[in-house]
Design a protein around this motif. Structure first.
Motif, PDB file in Angstrom:
ATOM      1  N   PRO A  23       0.840  -1.198   0.000  1.00 58.30           N
ATOM      2  CA  PRO A  23       0.000   0.000   0.000  1.00 58.30           C
ATOM      3  C   PRO A  23       0.878   1.252   0.000  1.00 58.30           C
ATOM      4  O   PRO A  23       2.027   1.213   0.435  1.00 58.30           O
ATOM      5  N   LEU A  24       0.334   2.364  -0.489  1.00 56.41           N
ATOM      6  CA  LEU A  24       1.061   3.631  -0.438  1.00 56.41           C
ATOM      7  C   LEU A  24       0.917   4.265   0.934  1.00 56.41           C
ATOM      8  O   LEU A  24       1.738   5.083   1.333  1.00 56.41           O
ATOM      9  N   GLY A  25      -0.132   3.884   1.641  1.00 54.66           N
ATOM     10  CA  GLY A  25      -0.327   4.423   2.983  1.00 54.66           C
ATOM     11  C   GLY A  25      -1.660   3.994   3.547  1.00 54.66           C
ATOM     12  O   GLY A  25      -2.491   3.422   2.829  1.00 54.66           O
ATOM     13  N   ASN A  26      -1.827   4.223   4.834  1.00 55.32           N
ATOM     14  CA  ASN A  26      -3.127   3.940   5.440  1.00 55.32           C
ATOM     15  C   ASN A  26      -3.374   4.954   6.558  1.00 55.32           C
ATOM     16  O   ASN A  26      -2.447   5.632   6.996  1.00 55.32           O
ATOM     17  N   PHE A  27      -4.613   5.045   6.970  1.00 56.76           N
ATOM     18  CA  PHE A  27      -4.977   5.975   8.029  1.00 56.76           C
ATOM     19  C   PHE A  27      -5.975   5.291   8.941  1.00 56.76           C
ATOM     20  O   PHE A  27      -7.000   4.791   8.482  1.00 56.76           O
ATOM     21  N   CYS A  28      -5.640   5.224  10.237  1.00 53.84           N
ATOM     22  CA  CYS A  28      -6.545   4.665  11.236  1.00 53.84           C
ATOM     23  C   CYS A  28      -6.913   5.831  12.160  1.00 53.84           C
ATOM     24  O   CYS A  28      -6.025   6.363  12.835  1.00 53.84           O
ATOM     25  N   ASN A  29      -8.150   6.234  12.170  1.00 56.17           N
ATOM     26  CA  ASN A  29      -8.562   7.376  12.995  1.00 56.17           C
ATOM     27  C   ASN A  29      -8.653   6.947  14.463  1.00 56.17           C
ATOM     28  O   ASN A  29      -9.596   6.258  14.870  1.00 56.17           O
ATOM     29  N   LEU A  30      -7.659   7.357  15.256  1.00 55.37           N
ATOM     30  CA  LEU A  30      -7.559   6.890  16.641  1.00 55.37           C
ATOM     31  C   LEU A  30      -8.632   7.476  17.554  1.00 55.37           C
ATOM     32  O   LEU A  30      -8.735   7.101  18.720  1.00 55.37           O
ATOM     33  N   ASN A  31      -9.463   8.372  17.005  1.00 53.89           N
ATOM     34  CA  ASN A  31     -10.611   8.854  17.779  1.00 53.89           C
ATOM     35  C   ASN A  31     -11.852   8.015  17.537  1.00 53.89           C
ATOM     36  O   ASN A  31     -12.939   8.365  17.990  1.00 53.89           O
ATOM     37  N   THR A  32     -11.711   6.908  16.789  1.00 59.12           N
ATOM     38  CA  THR A  32     -12.882   6.060  16.514  1.00 59.12           C
ATOM     39  C   THR A  32     -12.619   4.624  16.969  1.00 59.12           C
ATOM     40  O   THR A  32     -13.035   3.671  16.306  1.00 59.12           O
ATOM     41  N   ASN A  33     -11.929   4.479  18.097  1.00 61.57           N
ATOM     42  CA  ASN A  33     -11.618   3.128  18.589  1.00 61.57           C
ATOM     43  C   ASN A  33     -12.878   2.345  18.933  1.00 61.57           C
ATOM     44  O   ASN A  33     -13.796   2.877  19.549  1.00 61.57           O
ATOM     45  N   ILE A  34     -12.886   1.101  18.516  1.00 62.84           N
ATOM     46  CA  ILE A  34     -13.990   0.197  18.845  1.00 62.84           C
ATOM     47  C   ILE A  34     -13.385  -1.132  19.307  1.00 62.84           C
ATOM     48  O   ILE A  34     -12.230  -1.413  19.014  1.00 62.84           O
ATOM     49  N   SER A  35     -14.171  -1.914  19.998  1.00 64.99           N
ATOM     50  CA  SER A  35     -13.669  -3.214  20.434  1.00 64.99           C
ATOM     51  C   SER A  35     -13.725  -4.181  19.260  1.00 64.99           C
ATOM     52  O   SER A  35     -14.630  -4.130  18.417  1.00 64.99           O
ATOM     53  N   ARG A  36     -12.764  -5.072  19.232  1.00 64.97           N
ATOM     54  CA  ARG A  36     -12.694  -6.060  18.161  1.00 64.97           C
ATOM     55  C   ARG A  36     -13.900  -7.009  18.195  1.00 64.97           C
ATOM     56  O   ARG A  36     -14.233  -7.633  17.193  1.00 64.97           O
ATOM     57  N   VAL A  37     -14.553  -7.106  19.357  1.00 66.11           N
ATOM     58  CA  VAL A  37     -15.710  -8.017  19.449  1.00 66.11           C
ATOM     59  C   VAL A  37     -17.053  -7.276  19.377  1.00 66.11           C
ATOM     60  O   VAL A  37     -18.104  -7.859  19.574  1.00 66.11           O
ATOM     61  N   SER A  38     -17.014  -5.975  19.063  1.00 65.14           N
ATOM     62  CA  SER A  38     -18.256  -5.197  18.967  1.00 65.14           C
ATOM     63  C   SER A  38     -19.042  -5.571  17.706  1.00 65.14           C
ATOM     64  O   SER A  38     -18.477  -6.125  16.753  1.00 65.14           O
ATOM     65  N   ILE A  40     -20.118  -3.453  15.606  1.00 63.29           N
ATOM     66  CA  ILE A  40     -19.554  -2.622  14.524  1.00 63.29           C
ATOM     67  C   ILE A  40     -18.412  -3.380  13.831  1.00 63.29           C
ATOM     68  O   ILE A  40     -18.324  -3.430  12.604  1.00 63.29           O
ATOM     69  N   SER A  41     -17.562  -3.995  14.648  1.00 66.17           N
ATOM     70  CA  SER A  41     -16.426  -4.730  14.097  1.00 66.17           C
ATOM     71  C   SER A  41     -16.890  -5.930  13.253  1.00 66.17           C
ATOM     72  O   SER A  41     -16.342  -6.195  12.182  1.00 66.17           O
ATOM     73  N   VAL A  42     -17.900  -6.620  13.746  1.00 58.21           N
ATOM     74  CA  VAL A  42     -18.474  -7.749  12.992  1.00 58.21           C
ATOM     75  C   VAL A  42     -19.023  -7.231  11.653  1.00 58.21           C
ATOM     76  O   VAL A  42     -18.799  -7.830  10.594  1.00 58.21           O
ATOM     77  N   ASN A  43     -19.718  -6.073  11.724  1.00 50.79           N
ATOM     78  CA  ASN A  43     -20.293  -5.509  10.496  1.00 50.79           C
ATOM     79  C   ASN A  43     -19.216  -5.059   9.512  1.00 50.79           C
ATOM     80  O   ASN A  43     -19.409  -5.139   8.301  1.00 50.79           O
ATOM     81  N   ILE A  44     -18.089  -4.585  10.033  1.00 55.15           N
ATOM     82  CA  ILE A  44     -16.980  -4.190   9.154  1.00 55.15           C
ATOM     83  C   ILE A  44     -16.501  -5.402   8.357  1.00 55.15           C
ATOM     84  O   ILE A  44     -16.278  -5.309   7.145  1.00 55.15           O
ATOM     85  N   ASP A  45     -16.375  -6.541   9.021  1.00 52.92           N
ATOM     86  CA  ASP A  45     -15.940  -7.747   8.292  1.00 52.92           C
ATOM     87  C   ASP A  45     -16.932  -8.143   7.202  1.00 52.92           C
ATOM     88  O   ASP A  45     -16.541  -8.539   6.106  1.00 52.92           O
ATOM     89  N   ARG A  46     -18.234  -8.013   7.506  1.00 58.87           N
ATOM     90  CA  ARG A  46     -19.253  -8.339   6.495  1.00 58.87           C
ATOM     91  C   ARG A  46     -19.199  -7.353   5.337  1.00 58.87           C
ATOM     92  O   ARG A  46     -19.320  -7.725   4.174  1.00 58.87           O
ATOM     93  N   LEU A  47     -19.021  -6.087   5.695  1.00 55.63           N
ATOM     94  CA  LEU A  47     -18.928  -5.035   4.685  1.00 55.63           C
ATOM     95  C   LEU A  47     -17.736  -5.287   3.759  1.00 55.63           C
ATOM     96  O   LEU A  47     -17.845  -5.194   2.536  1.00 55.63           O
ATOM     97  N   LEU A  48     -16.593  -5.640   4.368  1.00 55.18           N
ATOM     98  CA  LEU A  48     -15.384  -5.883   3.573  1.00 55.18           C
ATOM     99  C   LEU A  48     -15.587  -7.038   2.602  1.00 55.18           C
ATOM    100  O   LEU A  48     -15.142  -6.981   1.453  1.00 55.18           O
ATOM    101  N   ALA A  49     -16.290  -8.076   3.053  1.00 55.18           N
ATOM    102  CA  ALA A  49     -16.551  -9.220   2.165  1.00 55.18           C
ATOM    103  C   ALA A  49     -17.351  -8.761   0.949  1.00 55.18           C
ATOM    104  O   ALA A  49     -17.101  -9.187  -0.181  1.00 55.18           O
ATOM    105  N   GLU A  50     -18.289  -7.844   1.188  1.00 52.01           N
ATOM    106  CA  GLU A  50     -19.098  -7.333   0.084  1.00 52.01           C
ATOM    107  C   GLU A  50     -18.256  -6.464  -0.854  1.00 52.01           C
ATOM    108  O   GLU A  50     -18.382  -6.559  -2.081  1.00 52.01           O
ATOM    109  N   ASP A  69     -27.221   2.015  15.328  1.00 52.43           N
ATOM    110  CA  ASP A  69     -25.927   2.491  15.832  1.00 52.43           C
ATOM    111  C   ASP A  69     -24.746   1.662  15.333  1.00 52.43           C
ATOM    112  O   ASP A  69     -23.601   2.099  15.434  1.00 52.43           O
ATOM    113  N   ASP A  70     -25.030   0.459  14.840  1.00 50.15           N
ATOM    114  CA  ASP A  70     -23.932  -0.407  14.416  1.00 50.15           C
ATOM    115  C   ASP A  70     -23.707  -0.412  12.909  1.00 50.15           C
ATOM    116  O   ASP A  70     -22.887  -1.175  12.396  1.00 50.15           O
ATOM    117  N   GLN A  71     -24.432   0.461  12.201  1.00 49.58           N
ATOM    118  CA  GLN A  71     -24.291   0.484  10.747  1.00 49.58           C
ATOM    119  C   GLN A  71     -22.904   0.996  10.346  1.00 49.58           C
ATOM    120  O   GLN A  71     -22.391   1.949  10.940  1.00 49.58           O
TER     121      GLN A  71
END
Ligand SMILES: *[C@@H]1O[C@H](CO)[C@@H](O)[C@H](O)[C@H]1NC(C)=O
Ligand SMILES: *[C@@H]1O[C@H](CO)[C@@H](O)[C@H](O)[C@H]1NC(C)=O
Ligand SMILES: *[C@@H]1O[C@H](CO)[C@@H](O)[C@H](O)[C@H]1NC(C)=O
Length: 256
Positions: A23-38, A40-50, A69-71
């Motif tokens: 990659p040329l770079g990445n950005f993780c917004n440290l003001n949006t921390n979530i738990s890996r088991v939340s 939201i995190s589960v939905n991110i994995d589903r979103l990525l698959a799509e 709230d988890d969208q």
């Protein structure tokens, strides 16, 4: 958005041969921390698959997954000139690496030369975002800055105008001969969620870096979350200019 994150990266001559999977770079917004088991995190994995399964069919997707709230909202786009095979492998790499680089951030983004991918639990579609910028430039400078900048400006005006024509879906590319031996190549692209006027605005901000960060450089790239701008003295977009020196793997080699 008051956050100003700037990541400055230096592209050394001939690192153009770097692995396409980097990659040329990445950005993780440290003001949006979530738990890996939340959720939201589960939905991110589903979103990525799509995103992985659907982006390459037309090079772009903006979608969401989950409710309330988890969208989570996602966008993935390939550079308009790359094949669907290259697009597909770029998005696959991006989806995998972004979860390693940003394991617990709801707002995460990753840039490659061939594609860009981001997600957030806040909707962002249609908004010009230049809050995070990645800059790559060639360490070499041109010998005739006056003529170079004039030609670069003219080429940029031409391809920016092309990018905002609806049929071009945010992409503008072109080249111009600087002399009998030297050709300047440039490409601009907006994410396809932007309106024409917002695309023009993003590209104007990106090109605004030419006088500062890119000043008289032989090549420069500006990558934002809403647009991409690049110029080089060698062909870097498809179809490759057949008269130029090109390595066997299809990537251009820079001769200073
Ligand atoms: C988010 O997590 C990162 C790394 O785990 C940490 O450095 C940062 O301080 C956290 N941010 C907030 C706002 O807690
Ligand atoms: C995103 O998630 C974070 C962490 O759970 C939360 O504080 C924030 O309010 C969410 N934002 C939106 C727009 O839902
Ligand atoms: C390649 O060079 C030849 C001979 O100089 C010229 O006729 C041709 O138009 C060039 N092709 C391109 C794609 O520039």
């Amino acid at each position: 958005m008051s956050l100003i994150y700037k990541i400055l990266l230096l592209l050394a001559l001939c690192s153009c041969n770097a692995d396409a999977a980097d990659p040329l770079g990445n950005f993780c917004n440290l003001n949006t921390n979530i738990s890996r088991v939340s959720q939201i995190s589960v939905n991110i994995d589903r979103l990525l698959a799509e995103l992985v399964s659907k982006t390459s069919s037309n090079g772009y997707i903006a979608t969401s997954f989950g409710r309330g709230d988890d969208q989570v909202f996602g966008l993935a786009q390939c550079r308009g000139d790359v094949s669907s095979t290259d697009c597909s492998s770029c998005i696959q790499d991006a989806a995998k690496l972004i979860r390693q680089r940003c394991p617990k951030q709801a707002d995460s983004r990753i840039w490659y030369d061939y594609c860009f991918l981001r997600y957030n639990n806040k909707s962002f579609a249609g908004e010009v975002d230049t809050s995070v910028g990645i800059f790559y430039f060639n360490v070499g400078t041109v010998t005739d800055p006056e003529n170079f900048n004039k030609q670069l400006g003219a080429l940029m005006d031409e391809i920016r105008a092309r990018a905002v024509e609806p049929k071009n879906e945010g992409l503008g590319k072109g080249d111009t001969k600087l002399s009998s031996l030297v050709t300047l190549y440039a490409l601009v692209q907006c994410t396809r969620d932007l309106s024409q006027i917002d695309c023009a605005q993003c590209l104007a901000i990106a090109v605004g870096n030419f006088e500062t960060i890119c000043s008289n450089r032989k090549g420069c790239r500006v990558l934002y979350s809403s647009c991409y701008v690049r110029y080089e003295l060698y062909p870097f977009f498809y179809p490759l200019d057949s008269n130029s020196t090109v390595a066997d793997n299809g990537r251009a080699i820079v001769y200073p």
